[in-house]
Design a protein around this motif. Structure first.
Motif, PDB file in Angstrom:
ATOM      1  N   TYR A 190     -23.596  16.969  13.870  1.00  0.00           N
ATOM      2  CA  TYR A 190     -24.898  17.636  13.778  1.00  0.00           C
ATOM      3  C   TYR A 190     -24.898  18.873  14.667  1.00  0.00           C
ATOM      4  O   TYR A 190     -24.302  18.895  15.749  1.00  0.00           O
ATOM      5  N   SER A 191     -25.583  19.919  14.208  1.00  0.00           N
ATOM      6  CA  SER A 191     -25.835  21.097  15.025  1.00  0.00           C
ATOM      7  C   SER A 191     -27.104  21.760  14.521  1.00  0.00           C
ATOM      8  O   SER A 191     -27.464  21.631  13.346  1.00  0.00           O
ATOM      9  N   ASN A 192     -27.788  22.470  15.410  1.00  0.00           N
ATOM     10  CA  ASN A 192     -29.015  23.169  15.044  1.00  0.00           C
ATOM     11  C   ASN A 192     -28.962  24.562  15.652  1.00  0.00           C
ATOM     12  O   ASN A 192     -29.120  24.720  16.859  1.00  0.00           O
ATOM     13  N   PRO A 193     -28.710  25.608  14.840  1.00  0.00           N
ATOM     14  CA  PRO A 193     -28.574  26.967  15.384  1.00  0.00           C
ATOM     15  C   PRO A 193     -29.843  27.492  16.029  1.00  0.00           C
ATOM     16  O   PRO A 193     -29.798  28.434  16.814  1.00  0.00           O
ATOM     17  N   ASN A 194     -30.989  26.875  15.705  1.00  0.00           N
ATOM     18  CA  ASN A 194     -32.257  27.331  16.282  1.00  0.00           C
ATOM     19  C   ASN A 194     -32.474  26.808  17.697  1.00  0.00           C
ATOM     20  O   ASN A 194     -33.238  27.397  18.468  1.00  0.00           O
ATOM     21  N   THR A 195     -31.827  25.703  18.049  1.00  0.00           N
ATOM     22  CA  THR A 195     -32.104  25.072  19.340  1.00  0.00           C
ATOM     23  C   THR A 195     -30.870  24.879  20.217  1.00  0.00           C
ATOM     24  O   THR A 195     -30.996  24.499  21.377  1.00  0.00           O
ATOM     25  N   MET A 196     -29.663  25.130  19.677  1.00  0.00           N
ATOM     26  CA  MET A 196     -28.442  24.855  20.432  1.00  0.00           C
ATOM     27  C   MET A 196     -27.589  26.106  20.543  1.00  0.00           C
ATOM     28  O   MET A 196     -27.653  27.004  19.695  1.00  0.00           O
ATOM     29  N   VAL A 197     -26.776  26.179  21.598  1.00  0.00           N
ATOM     30  CA  VAL A 197     -25.816  27.267  21.766  1.00  0.00           C
ATOM     31  C   VAL A 197     -24.837  27.238  20.597  1.00  0.00           C
ATOM     32  O   VAL A 197     -24.515  26.184  20.058  1.00  0.00           O
ATOM     33  N   LYS A 198     -24.331  28.426  20.204  1.00  0.00           N
ATOM     34  CA  LYS A 198     -23.569  28.534  18.953  1.00  0.00           C
ATOM     35  C   LYS A 198     -22.334  27.635  18.899  1.00  0.00           C
ATOM     36  O   LYS A 198     -21.929  27.217  17.823  1.00  0.00           O
ATOM     37  N   ASN A 199     -21.710  27.330  20.045  1.00  0.00           N
ATOM     38  CA  ASN A 199     -20.505  26.506  20.034  1.00  0.00           C
ATOM     39  C   ASN A 199     -20.785  25.038  20.323  1.00  0.00           C
ATOM     40  O   ASN A 199     -19.859  24.245  20.465  1.00  0.00           O
ATOM     41  N   GLU A 200     -22.054  24.665  20.441  1.00  0.00           N
ATOM     42  CA  GLU A 200     -22.408  23.284  20.733  1.00  0.00           C
ATOM     43  C   GLU A 200     -22.654  22.493  19.447  1.00  0.00           C
ATOM     44  O   GLU A 200     -23.196  23.012  18.472  1.00  0.00           O
ATOM     45  N   PRO A 246     -26.404   1.391  14.938  1.00  0.00           N
ATOM     46  CA  PRO A 246     -25.844   2.699  14.564  1.00  0.00           C
ATOM     47  C   PRO A 246     -26.919   3.773  14.464  1.00  0.00           C
ATOM     48  O   PRO A 246     -28.058   3.506  14.065  1.00  0.00           O
ATOM     49  N   VAL A 247     -26.554   5.002  14.809  1.00  0.00           N
ATOM     50  CA  VAL A 247     -27.423   6.157  14.608  1.00  0.00           C
ATOM     51  C   VAL A 247     -27.294   6.596  13.157  1.00  0.00           C
ATOM     52  O   VAL A 247     -26.187   6.809  12.659  1.00  0.00           O
ATOM     53  N   THR A 248     -28.423   6.739  12.467  1.00  0.00           N
ATOM     54  CA  THR A 248     -28.406   7.088  11.045  1.00  0.00           C
ATOM     55  C   THR A 248     -28.921   8.488  10.763  1.00  0.00           C
ATOM     56  O   THR A 248     -28.767   8.993   9.654  1.00  0.00           O
ATOM     57  N   SER A 249     -29.551   9.141  11.761  1.00  0.00           N
ATOM     58  CA  SER A 249     -30.060  10.496  11.563  1.00  0.00           C
ATOM     59  C   SER A 249     -30.263  11.160  12.920  1.00  0.00           C
ATOM     60  O   SER A 249     -30.534  10.490  13.918  1.00  0.00           O
ATOM     61  N   ILE A 250     -30.137  12.487  12.949  1.00  0.00           N
ATOM     62  CA  ILE A 250     -30.260  13.261  14.185  1.00  0.00           C
ATOM     63  C   ILE A 250     -31.025  14.546  13.900  1.00  0.00           C
ATOM     64  O   ILE A 250     -30.816  15.186  12.866  1.00  0.00           O
ATOM     65  N   THR A 251     -31.892  14.922  14.820  1.00  0.00           N
ATOM     66  CA  THR A 251     -32.474  16.261  14.826  1.00  0.00           C
ATOM     67  C   THR A 251     -32.640  16.670  16.280  1.00  0.00           C
ATOM     68  O   THR A 251     -32.373  15.885  17.192  1.00  0.00           O
TER      69      THR A 251
END
Length: 364
Positions: A190-200, A246-251
């Protein structure tokens, strides 16, 4: 967990019927693609139906006009797709756009304009020594631009969008701790370009361990990851024998990772120190998908197999969560949800092969 006394019910705006016959196979309709078309607010909706990608652009005036992209077959068997990237952009080639599907064998890349299959990569090729692993998840980073492919046994395969999806020297290994008989497979990226650094990005193991990672390196010299944060797995209460949830979803928001679990629980963790900020006993079955509002950090939505859609508001001052809106999906199970800055909320279901579209009221 805190709920308002008066919870509003969402009103359905309209729905789109997908051009496929219904299938009783569980999970035949995957999450809605959350990539934006040319970074605009118009969503590009993408779905998976077994070996076929179903694509719909909201710029099309015909509400039920879809494209079907077939991933092909291997040894006379259809390649069942598991994940989808709805828009991949090559900025070094006139911003050429691609659609990428993932099967256990590798990635299938389609030209967005012609809708034709232009590239197939079998992950278990001579480029890598381990031939007994399967692709499990896929992630696209537009800034880098890289396609990350998670596999069993903790392997992270990387493809560069430039130069015909060039391979680096070797795959990266993400070390997830194993719990009992649970393997260290990468089950979720998972990654979120709106909330995370580009390489995270976030990697989740099959046992429910979550790591916030930073990707470092180059295509020429190879890549490695640095672990910034680890969230341990949770035990399922009163389970015998002991089982992990188990984790089934992330935001995510700028301050929190929000995780949905197989037991229907939603937990929020601080990105700064990994501390648990809130727990919601939100659903009675597996949380199918989560999404946060692109502009309002404290608003997020959840859907689950219990047929409920919930819109939540997180209060950072006292770590409480209010339930703002809810809706019951009659006779269908939700698999995906997207919440857009236009206050449009779209839910996908695998029973009826239909999209449900809602218009949210004004937030306080």
């Amino acid at each position: 967990q805190k709920k308002k006394n008066m919870v509003s019910t969402l009103k359905e705006a309209d729905q789109f019927k997908l051009p496929q016959s219904p299938s009783l196979l569980r999970g035949n309709l995957q999450n809605i693609g959350k990539q934006r078309v040319n970074d605009s607010n118009s969503p590009n909706l993408a779905f998976i139906h077994q070996d076929t990608i179903i694509l719909r652009s909201t710029t099309d005036k015909q509400p039920n006009n879809f494209w079907k992209l077939n991933a092909g077959e291997q040894n006379n068997n259809k390649l069942k797709l598991s994940s989808i990237l709805s828009t991949v952009v090559d900025k070094n080639n006139n911003c050429k756009r691609y659609i990428v599907g993932l099967s256990a064998n590798g990635i299938h890349i389609f030209d967005y304009e012609t809708k034709r299959l232009v590239f197939v990569n079998e992950m278990d090729s001579k480029d890598y020594t381990n031939r007994n692993t399967a692709a499990t998840s896929i992630l696209y980073n537009e800034e880098t631009p890289l396609i990350l492919i998670g596999k069993s046994k903790g392997q992270l395969f990387i493809r560069h969008v430039k130069n015909n999806f060039k391979l680096p020297k070797s795959p990266v290994t993400i070390t997830h701790s194993t719990k009992d008989d649970q393997r260290s497979d990468i089950a979720y990226l998972y990654s979120n370009p709106n909330t995370m650094v580009k390489n995270e990005f976030v990697s989740c193991s099959r046992s429910g361990e979550v790591k916030l990672l930073q990707l470092e390196g180059t295509m020429e010299k190879g890549y490695q990851t640095q672990c910034l944060l680890t969230i341990p797995p949770f035990k399922i209460a009163n389970s015998s024998p002991l089982r992990w949830d188990p984790v089934t979803s992330i935001t995510s928001t700028e301050s929190h990772l929000i995780l949905g679990y197989s037991t229907g629980t939603i937990r929020g963790f601080s990105i700064q120190d990994g501390e648990l900020s809130f727990t919601i006993n939100a659903h009675v079955t597996m949380v199918s998908d989560l999404d946060t509002h692109p502009d309002l950090e404290n608003i997020f939505v959840s859907v689950a197999e219990d047929q409920h859609v919930f819109v939540w508001q997180y209060n950072t001052e006292n770590d409480s969560v209010d339930l703002l809106y809810q809706h019951f999906l009659r006779d269908c199970l939700a698999t995906g949800v997207s919440l857009y800055s236009t206050k449009d909320l779209v839910v996908s279901c695998y029973e009826k092969m239909e999209l449900y579209h809602y218009q949210l009221p004004q937030f306080d």
